[in-house]
Scaffold this motif. Sequence first.
Motif, PDB file in Angstrom:
ATOM      1  N   ALA A 127       0.862  -1.180   0.000  1.00 28.57           N
ATOM      2  CA  ALA A 127       0.000   0.000   0.000  1.00 28.57           C
ATOM      3  C   ALA A 127       0.894   1.224   0.000  1.00 28.57           C
ATOM      4  CB  ALA A 127      -0.914   0.002   1.219  1.00 28.57           C
ATOM      5  N   CYS A 128       0.676   2.103  -0.976  1.00 28.66           N
ATOM      6  CA  CYS A 128       1.509   3.302  -1.075  1.00 28.66           C
ATOM      7  C   CYS A 128       1.170   4.253   0.072  1.00 28.66           C
ATOM      8  CB  CYS A 128       1.283   4.000  -2.412  1.00 28.66           C
ATOM      9  SG  CYS A 128      -0.364   4.727  -2.581  1.00 28.66           S
ATOM     10  N   ASP A 129       1.943   5.289   0.196  1.00 26.92           N
ATOM     11  CA  ASP A 129       1.663   6.326   1.182  1.00 26.92           C
ATOM     12  C   ASP A 129       1.021   7.484   0.434  1.00 26.92           C
ATOM     13  OD1 ASP A 129       1.577   8.262   3.069  1.00 26.92           O
ATOM     14  OD2 ASP A 129       3.739   8.362   3.419  1.00 26.92           O
ATOM     15  N   ALA A 133       1.058   9.144  -4.272  1.00 24.03           N
ATOM     16  CA  ALA A 133      -0.017   8.198  -4.563  1.00 24.03           C
ATOM     17  C   ALA A 133       0.226   7.541  -5.910  1.00 24.03           C
ATOM     18  CB  ALA A 133      -1.357   8.927  -4.561  1.00 24.03           C
ATOM     19  N   CYS A 134      -0.425   6.413  -6.104  1.00 25.50           N
ATOM     20  CA  CYS A 134      -0.252   5.655  -7.345  1.00 25.50           C
ATOM     21  C   CYS A 134      -0.913   6.375  -8.518  1.00 25.50           C
ATOM     22  CB  CYS A 134      -0.900   4.288  -7.203  1.00 25.50           C
ATOM     23  SG  CYS A 134      -0.155   3.290  -5.930  1.00 25.50           S
ATOM     24  N   GLN A 135      -0.510   5.972  -9.712  1.00 21.84           N
ATOM     25  CA  GLN A 135      -1.100   6.496 -10.926  1.00 21.84           C
ATOM     26  C   GLN A 135      -1.282   5.337 -11.903  1.00 21.84           C
ATOM     27  OE1 GLN A 135       0.994   9.991 -12.005  1.00 21.84           O
ATOM     28  NE2 GLN A 135      -0.594  10.683 -13.408  1.00 21.84           N
ATOM     29  N   VAL A 151      -0.771   0.397  -9.727  1.00 20.63           N
ATOM     30  CA  VAL A 151      -1.819   0.635  -8.727  1.00 20.63           C
ATOM     31  C   VAL A 151      -1.623  -0.330  -7.548  1.00 20.63           C
ATOM     32  CG1 VAL A 151      -4.300   0.799  -8.332  1.00 20.63           C
ATOM     33  CG2 VAL A 151      -3.372   1.295 -10.604  1.00 20.63           C
ATOM     34  N   CYS A 152      -1.332   0.204  -6.387  1.00 21.25           N
ATOM     35  CA  CYS A 152      -1.075  -0.630  -5.203  1.00 21.25           C
ATOM     36  C   CYS A 152      -2.376  -1.253  -4.697  1.00 21.25           C
ATOM     37  CB  CYS A 152      -0.419   0.196  -4.089  1.00 21.25           C
ATOM     38  SG  CYS A 152      -1.580   1.284  -3.235  1.00 21.25           S
ATOM     39  N   ASP A 153      -2.262  -2.171  -3.735  1.00 22.79           N
ATOM     40  CA  ASP A 153      -3.455  -2.849  -3.219  1.00 22.79           C
ATOM     41  C   ASP A 153      -4.454  -1.870  -2.614  1.00 22.79           C
ATOM     42  OD1 ASP A 153      -2.851  -5.621  -3.783  1.00 22.79           O
ATOM     43  OD2 ASP A 153      -1.239  -5.438  -2.329  1.00 22.79           O
ATOM     44  N   GLY A 154      -3.953  -0.850  -1.910  1.00 21.73           N
ATOM     45  CA  GLY A 154      -4.843   0.146  -1.299  1.00 21.73           C
ATOM     46  C   GLY A 154      -5.602   0.919  -2.367  1.00 21.73           C
ATOM     47  N   CYS A 155      -4.880   1.378  -3.381  1.00 18.38           N
ATOM     48  CA  CYS A 155      -5.505   2.177  -4.439  1.00 18.38           C
ATOM     49  C   CYS A 155      -6.426   1.326  -5.314  1.00 18.38           C
ATOM     50  CB  CYS A 155      -4.437   2.861  -5.291  1.00 18.38           C
ATOM     51  SG  CYS A 155      -3.564   4.175  -4.400  1.00 18.38           S
ATOM     52  N   GLN A 156      -6.158   0.022  -5.434  1.00  8.89           N
ATOM     53  CA  GLN A 156      -7.036  -0.839  -6.239  1.00  8.89           C
ATOM     54  C   GLN A 156      -8.459  -0.801  -5.705  1.00  8.89           C
ATOM     55  OE1 GLN A 156      -5.711  -4.800  -7.180  1.00  8.89           O
ATOM     56  NE2 GLN A 156      -3.637  -4.140  -7.674  1.00  8.89           N
TER      57      GLN A 156
HETATM   58 ZN   LIG Z   1      -1.428   3.368  -4.071  1.00  6.33          ZN
END
Ligand SMILES: [Zn+2]
Length: 397
Positions: free
Chosen positions: A51-53, A58-60, A83-88
């Motif tokens: 999970a990004c911070d 943030a992810c893109q 896209v990290c798990d959090g952003c997914q």
């Molecule tokens: Zn993310």
Amino acid sequence: MTDELSITLKTLTPLWTGGVDQSADRLHETGLLGSLRWWYEALVRGLGGYACDPTEHACQFDEEKYRKSKATNERDRLREAGVCDGCQLFGCTGWTRKFRLSVSPDGQKLLGDQQNVLIPSGRKHQTRRGERAGGWFVFSESRIGEIAFELTSLRDADLRPIHTILALISRYASLGAKGASGYGVIQADIKPDLAWIQGFGNQPPARNSTLPDFRDFFFARFKFQEPTGNTNWWQNINGIRQAVNGQLDDHSSPNPLRQAKKELEQMKQQGILPIAPAIRNWLRYHWQHNLNPNLALDDIFGDARSAIGSKILVSYAYCVNSAWEFRIWGWLPCSIFNQNNRDTFLQSLCAAFGQNALWKFVFGESQITPTLTEWHALTCDQTDGKAYLNALFGGAK
Ligand SMILES: [Zn+2]
């Protein structure tokens, strides 16, 4: 796979979700989503996902990479597309959130149109406008009551993680903002289905995250009975006593302290007692813990100068089935503190909960000694997040 969730949450302590503009005219979905996301990221990190911070970078979503990915499942494809798990689940630039949340109604205001109530800490601060009382506010516009939570999947989202988070919050933590001051304890009747955590690898990740990882959290729950034959027992609670009288122990009444007996009586009748200030006060200023000073209490209890963000959170007391309960939980990252110090600190914290000194300070002459009904923590050498999550839900599979 669960793609719809409709659940009624009951507030046990007032909920605060002040939105971007901090107005409290209603419950803000963004505040609730922020809370759910924060816990999801903590779970993901502890289970071996990524999970990004979002506050840093943030992810893109990269559509071309997504198209060209040869991954065999959607999760890995999205990971390759940035896209990290959090952003997914919760969305990022180019990738929208996978579910919709709506809440209704907004509950009711804790203290109607009355003013906020200061629970004083006992300390006084010199300001340009004169002496002011330190302490913590009970916000009259915080919300209480029943709140219907509707989650709808938008793109085949599996909502079981959200179930799990609501169950975790309901059992051990708080929802929304200002959890450190006692707000946001909710009751939700959820039996979480933890099968979704098997989607993460079997090799537990190292305990080295400086971002929230739920394995770095401890959780404690307490219970006590009202003393018989003393209906005013709650007016002996430190902080509440001074707010009821509108006076500090030296009989001074610096602003913004005022007499708030009526408001506190109203809260007591609603089954809510702001005991968090007294507990925080004792742990922060009276506890003789003899620990290595490197483990700075300013870091643990939060200080304007500290960016570490390690925290101990204490709820208000709330009444459930005619008994009173409260909870204390917190994030003490193994990566930030010296490991032995961190584990010793947790041990002595647990021991302090069994000492009379703390409860005498909090409950005064009422002589209440709460029982520690649940204690959960991992030492820094324990890494199995799946086992910890199972243990938190009493071994539920
Ligand atoms: Zn993310």
